[in-house]
Design a protein around this motif. Structure first.
Motif, mmCIF file in Angstrom:
data_model
loop_
_atom_site.group_PDB
_atom_site.id
_atom_site.type_symbol
_atom_site.label_atom_id
_atom_site.label_comp_id
_atom_site.label_asym_id
_atom_site.label_seq_id
_atom_site.Cartn_x
_atom_site.Cartn_y
_atom_site.Cartn_z
ATOM 1 N N SER A 195 42.060 43.335 41.576
ATOM 2 C CA SER A 195 41.990 41.868 41.629
ATOM 3 C C SER A 195 41.131 41.433 42.807
ATOM 4 O O SER A 195 40.890 42.203 43.741
ATOM 5 C CB SER A 195 43.396 41.269 41.784
ATOM 6 N N SER A 214 40.284 36.520 40.186
ATOM 7 C CA SER A 214 40.046 37.460 39.094
ATOM 8 C C SER A 214 41.127 38.522 39.189
ATOM 9 O O SER A 214 41.273 39.162 40.230
ATOM 10 C CB SER A 214 38.663 38.101 39.215
ATOM 11 N N GLY A 215 41.911 38.704 38.118
ATOM 12 C CA GLY A 215 42.999 39.662 38.166
ATOM 13 C C GLY A 215 44.351 38.970 38.194
ATOM 14 O O GLY A 215 44.548 37.956 37.532
ATOM 15 N N GLU A 216 45.271 39.507 39.000
ATOM 16 C CA GLU A 216 46.629 38.953 39.048
ATOM 17 C C GLU A 216 47.050 38.697 40.487
ATOM 18 O O GLU A 216 46.761 39.491 41.387
ATOM 19 C CB GLU A 216 47.627 39.902 38.391
ATOM 20 N N ASN A 248 48.127 35.649 35.917
ATOM 21 C CA ASN A 248 47.552 36.882 35.385
ATOM 22 C C ASN A 248 46.282 36.513 34.632
ATOM 23 O O ASN A 248 46.342 35.859 33.582
ATOM 24 C CB ASN A 248 48.548 37.582 34.454
ATOM 25 N N TYR A 250 43.351 38.885 34.252
ATOM 26 C CA TYR A 250 42.481 40.059 34.279
ATOM 27 C C TYR A 250 41.373 39.965 33.252
ATOM 28 O O TYR A 250 40.234 40.326 33.494
ATOM 29 C CB TYR A 250 43.303 41.327 34.006
ATOM 30 N N ARG A 322 44.815 50.286 36.124
ATOM 31 C CA ARG A 322 44.711 49.548 37.384
ATOM 32 C C ARG A 322 45.551 50.181 38.483
ATOM 33 O O ARG A 322 45.127 50.234 39.644
ATOM 34 C CB ARG A 322 45.126 48.092 37.172
#
Length: 375
Positions: A195, A214-216, A248, A250, A322
């Motif tokens: 992330s 970007s990501g969680e 979230n 992703y 991940r």
């Protein structure tokens, strides 16, 4: 006017070494002024030679000794360029000989820099506006612009200092890692593996405090009635009114925000949905939908555990990728849509996790050379 590239590079190297003659310096200056390749080489040379390694390299060069050692080899080459152009070599030999080791040094240090950047990319790091990357994998204090960052192995805090202009930074958390950052307004953000969060070092006086995820991540936002807090993602924006929530994001096609406390609104170009605590908004078929959620399941990642209940193997595999930094391959594509229930403990090795998954769910998988293949 055309310039011989190697010859000019030799002159520029002698120029930076401080041994160039007045006549040759004039040629070098003209090349810098009129030839873009010469100018780029000169600018790069200045940056490279400012470092400790550059100074050490320069101090170890003996042009006279290099010429004395190399001149006999030139004489052995019949009808060569060197014999036919002795008048040129007599004035430029030392320069050319200096340039050859420099070119080796320059290209080798470029390779070292690339290797260093690759190493940093595998660690938690902070990217600055000018593209520099600062490794945060160990305890350290870093000054960037007007900000003083204090990094530990799990958390980044900083004092923003005086704001001259809005400066941005990006916290990057690679696969298999997790990290937190305390923003300038007191907001705390926990980032899951793979992330990144782009944020202003100091929130200005604008109407909104804005960050890009970007990501969680899990947010605990400091209340400020005068400044709304906005989290931008590729799929939707979250407008915050002082609250705790999980995001979230992703995948550009998947998005979920779960509200723990307070109030948030999720917005796209076509929708604006406000949540109550205990609700989450998800993106399905390009539409936002609200539903209840299980806090233990959604937030378990913060404790290093991933609970999944009737979830497709494709989503479970994405978490494994991940958390354990492995690539995913499918020998039987159809298995990706099969649903499973269980949990993943990040504190265990991936071999133990896979063994547990195979025992509890019948999943067949093989890990080889960093690639996890499902059969």
């Amino acid at each position: 006017m055309e310039y011989n590239e190697e010859y000019i590079q030799g002159l520029l190297f002698e120029k930076v070494a401080g041994t160039i003659s007045d006549e040759d310096n004039l040629i070098a200056e003209q090349a810098i002024a009129h030839d873009i390749r010469a100018r780029e080489f000169w600018e790069t040379l200045l940056v490279k030679m400012k470092g400790t390694r550059g100074n050490s390299f320069l101090s170890g060069i003996d042009p006279d000794a290099a010429w004395n050692n190399t001149q006999p080899r030139f004489n052995e080459i019949q009808d060569s360029f060197f014999k036919r152009n002795r008048w040129l070599l007599s004035s430029a030999a030392a320069i050319l000989l200096l340039a050859l080791p420099f070119i080796w040094y320059f290209t080798s240090t470029k390779g070292t820099a690339a290797a260093d950047q690759e190493q940093i990319s595998r660690q938690v790091h902070l990217k600055t506006e000018n593209g520099a990357a600062v490794d945060l994998s160990s305890d350290r204090v870093v000054t960037l612009g007007h900000a003083r960052f204090n990094a530990s192995q799990k958390e980044l805090t900083y004092a923003a200092g005086e704001v001259v202009r809005k400066e941005w930074a990006t916290l990057v958390v690679p696969a298999a890692k997790d990290y937190s950052v305390n923003l300038s307004d007191g907001t705390k953000v926990w980032l899951n593996a793979a992330s990144s969060l782009r944020f202003p070092v100091q929130f200005g006086k604008e109407q909104a405090r804005e960050v890009y995820l970007s990501g969680e991540a899990y947010f605990e936002v400091t209340k400020n009635l005068k400044q709304e807090f906005i989290v931008h993602t590729n799929s939707a924006d979250i407008h915050v009114h002082g609250t705790s929530f999980n995001v979230n994001a992703y995948d550009g096609n998947r998005f979920a925000t779960a509200l723990i406390e307070g109030s948030v609104s999720a917005t796209t170009k076509n929708q604006n949905l406000r949540l109550k605590p205990g609700q989450e908004v998800i993106l399905e078929a390009q539409n936002l939908q609200v539903r209840p959620f299980d806090a233990q399941e959604v937030l378990s990642w913060r404790k290093g555990t991933y609970f999944f209940h009737k979830q497709p193997l494709s989503e479970i595999a994405a978490v494994l990728s991940r958390w354990f930094d492995v690539k995913i391959a499918w020998q039987t594509p159809g298995i990706a849509e099969q649903a499973f229930t269980g949990e993943i403990d990040k504190k265990l090795s991936i071999e133990v996790v896979l063994a547990n998954l195979q025992l509890s769910s019948g999943i067949k998988a093989e890990l080889k050379n960093g690639t996890l293949t499902f059969r």
